[in-house]
Design an enzyme around this catalytic site. Structure first.
Site, PDB file in Angstrom:
ATOM      1  N   HIS A  12       2.047 -33.086  31.573  1.00  0.00           N
ATOM      2  CA  HIS A  12       0.932 -32.835  30.427  1.00  0.00           C
ATOM      3  C   HIS A  12      -0.066 -31.849  30.992  1.00  0.00           C
ATOM      4  CE1 HIS A  12       2.155 -37.106  29.756  1.00  0.00           C
ATOM      5  NE2 HIS A  12       2.544 -36.575  28.731  1.00  0.00           N
TER       6      HIS A  12
ATOM      7  N   CYS B 111      15.663 -42.789  18.255  1.00  0.00           N
ATOM      8  CA  CYS B 111      14.788 -43.144  19.577  1.00  0.00           C
ATOM      9  C   CYS B 111      13.484 -43.291  19.451  1.00  0.00           C
ATOM     10  CB  CYS B 111      15.179 -41.809  20.397  1.00  0.00           C
ATOM     11  SG  CYS B 111      14.068 -41.686  22.031  1.00  0.00           S
TER      12      CYS B 111
ATOM     13  N   CYS C 136      19.289 -41.934  24.769  1.00  0.00           N
ATOM     14  CA  CYS C 136      18.755 -40.685  24.381  1.00  0.00           C
ATOM     15  C   CYS C 136      18.923 -39.758  25.581  1.00  0.00           C
ATOM     16  CB  CYS C 136      17.187 -40.869  24.086  1.00  0.00           C
ATOM     17  SG  CYS C 136      16.187 -39.354  24.005  1.00  0.00           S
TER      18      CYS C 136
ATOM     19  N   LYS D  37       7.094 -40.961  33.266  1.00  0.00           N
ATOM     20  CA  LYS D  37       6.575 -42.615  33.438  1.00  0.00           C
ATOM     21  C   LYS D  37       7.568 -43.512  33.528  1.00  0.00           C
ATOM     22  CE  LYS D  37       2.188 -41.686  34.194  1.00  0.00           C
ATOM     23  NZ  LYS D  37       1.258 -41.874  35.400  1.00  0.00           N
TER      24      LYS D  37
END
Length: 524
Positions: free
Chosen positions: A24, A130, A155, A308
């Site tokens: 990010h 998903c 996915c 994560k």
């Protein structure tokens, strides 16, 4: 890109289901460097970032943590997402949250307009969904699961099982915009960048588009459909509208006209939303498509995309607490070719910090300021004896600026930094060749000594301006140490296009002691 005298750049808005990682932060820094460069180039600039707070993923995360979705979003925004901007020194102009009234109002107004104009119809949809992507998936978007998910279809991005959803929904007539989108891509070849992503998107659209399900009934955390409050808006349709809700669409026509269209800077995994769905939505509303969609690559750790859920997420503060925010910004913008995937390792970061920042730029700055202090009582001298060697520094500075500008015109941030860095290398070589510490021993060569130091100080002035969008803290310290703050004014007020004009740092400027810009870090 719209008018040459304005620049509106948006990061994607990030899900608040968890805290941010360096993937990010990578996007945030890239947008910030581009925005800072444009601001200092005299361009009317606006940069936007924010958080995406609706949708099933947020709802499930909140429930799992025993709080309401709004409480969860509030907590994460204040404790993690806004602090991230300080951690990596982002100078954004606005921060938007999709739970803000200014945004929700625009979502409903936009939906109502498209509904009234016949672009939204009712229907039923069944497909693979998903939750991680908040997206219906086609068969070729799925792969066979491994480990605990062996025997299941998962996915391809998240590696987690998909769900089969069947709902009565409202649909946006995306299929009717297929040819208009292809015409857009054809008429603006640089609308989607890099070229590899453009080819992928064009191929995807040419295969045909289905209408887009834009509402959900299976949960209630979202913006209500204005004509049917039993439905909430599909999170992506809601989220994409942040780029215009933040600048006043429907409420501040003057500001909207001043800012729009935007450059959309996104990760390549969400480029389809921004290069296909988003321009089609805007076309349906009679609005101009974005100026550009640039999809950068992924940050890889151990060969995998930063995640994560896969325990490969690294918090930005883990890096900045050791190396500082400037080193974070410099490393990710210079070590990775922008637009391509790039691998992160602590070893590479540490090596580049030492070689390029501490020994390269930092040591150069310290040596020049220290020599001016030692040999000229801290006063920047005049340059009475200019030689070809001195003039070469001036030419390298001009070439560095020109190369950086060409690179940033196509968002090649890594190439821009490499171009600027030629001046760092040239100045280091110049000092090695000219040996001012030896020249200083002969009083008869005082004029030559002064020219060498004045030339080096002027080169550092140019570097401070050119590198300030990348490393705002270190360049500010250097600017003050050179006496430029007092002589020329604030660093952010300096014009980048004017940075290579030689002779701006006046003789007589009073330098100040300079602490190490990039202190030595002991390896653990």
């Amino acid at each position: 890109m719209g008018a040459a005298d304005r620049f509106y750049i948006c990061t994607p808005i990030f899900y608040v289901n968890d805290v941010p990682h360096i993937g990010h932060a990578y996007t945030e820094v890239a947008a910030d460097v581009l925005a800072r460069w444009h601001r200092q180039s005299g361009v009317d600039t606006w940069s936007l970032t924010g958080t995406d707070e609706h949708g099933q993923k947020i709802l499930r995360t909140a429930v799992a943590n025993g709080v309401t979705p709004q409480e969860w979003a509030d907590r994460l925004v204040e404790s993690a997402w806004k602090p991230l901007l300080d951690t990596i020194d982002i100078a954004n102009d606005d921060f938007i949250r999709t739970t803000e009234q200014r945004h929700e109002t625009v979502v409903q107004q936009f939906l109502q307009k498209l509904y009234d104009d016949g672009f939204i119809t009712e229907g039923e949809y069944e497909g693979y969904y998903c939750v991680g992507c908040e997206e219906y998936k086609q068969n070729d978007d799925l792969v066979d699961g491994v480990g605990e998910f062996a025997g299941q279809r998962v996915c391809a991005i998240h590696g987690r099982p998909i769900e089969v959803l069947k709902e009565k929904n409202y649909f946006f007539a995306l299929s009717t915009f297929q040819q208009k989108l292809l015409d857009l891509y054809e008429s603006q070849p640089d609308f989607i960048q890099p070229a590899s992503l453009r080819n992928e998107i064009v191929s995807f659209v040419r295969r045909g588009l289905d209408d887009l399900s834009i509402s959900r009934q299976s949960f209630d955390w979202g913006v209500r459909i204005p004509w049917d409050d039993s439905h909430v808006t599909y999170v992506w349709f809601d989220a994409l509208l942040n780029y215009i809700s933040a600048i006043g669409w429907g409420s501040d026509d003057e500001n909207f006209s001043r800012r729009w269209p935007a450059v959309q800077l996104v990760g390549k995994d969400i480029a389809r939303f921004h290069a296909v769905i988003w321009p089609a939505m805007l076309m349906a509303a009679g609005l101009q498509p974005p100026a550009k969609v640039f999809g950068h690559g992924w940050l890889l750790v151990g060969g995998e995309k930063m995640s994560k859920s896969k325990l490969t997420g690294i918090a930005p503060h883990q890096i900045t607490e050791v190396f500082g925010s400037d080193a974070f910004r410099y490393y990710f913008m210079s070590a990775i070719s922008f637009g391509q995937d790039g691998s992160f390792s602590w070893e590479d970061l540490a090596a580049r910090y030492q070689a390029e920042l501490a020994n390269g730029f930092g040591n150069l700055a310290s040596r020049v300021v220290a020599m001016i202090g030692k040999y000229c009582d801290g006063v920047v001298p005049a340059a009475p004896e200019v030689t070809d060697a001195d003039r070469r520094i001036e030419q390298v500075a001009a070439d560095a600026l020109a190369g950086a500008q060409r690179a940033l015109d196509v968002f090649a941030i890594h190439d821009a930094i490499a171009s600027i860095w030629t001046l760092v290398d040239e100045l280091n070589g110049y000092l090695t060749e000219q040996e001012p510490w030896k020249v200083a021993k002969d009083p008869a060569l005082e004029g030559r000594l002064h020219t060498i130091l004045a030339t080096a100080a002027e080169g550092l002035r140019a570097l401070a301006v050119l590198l300030s969008p990348v490393m705002p803290q270190a360049t500010q310290k250097l600017w003050v140490a050179l006496g430029a703050e007092a002589a020329l004014g604030g660093l952010r007020a300096q014009s980048i296009p004017d940075a290579a004009r030689w002779g701006q740092l006046p003789a007589g400027a009073q330098t100040q002691p300079l602490e190490a810009l990039f202190p030595r870090i002991e390896a653990e």
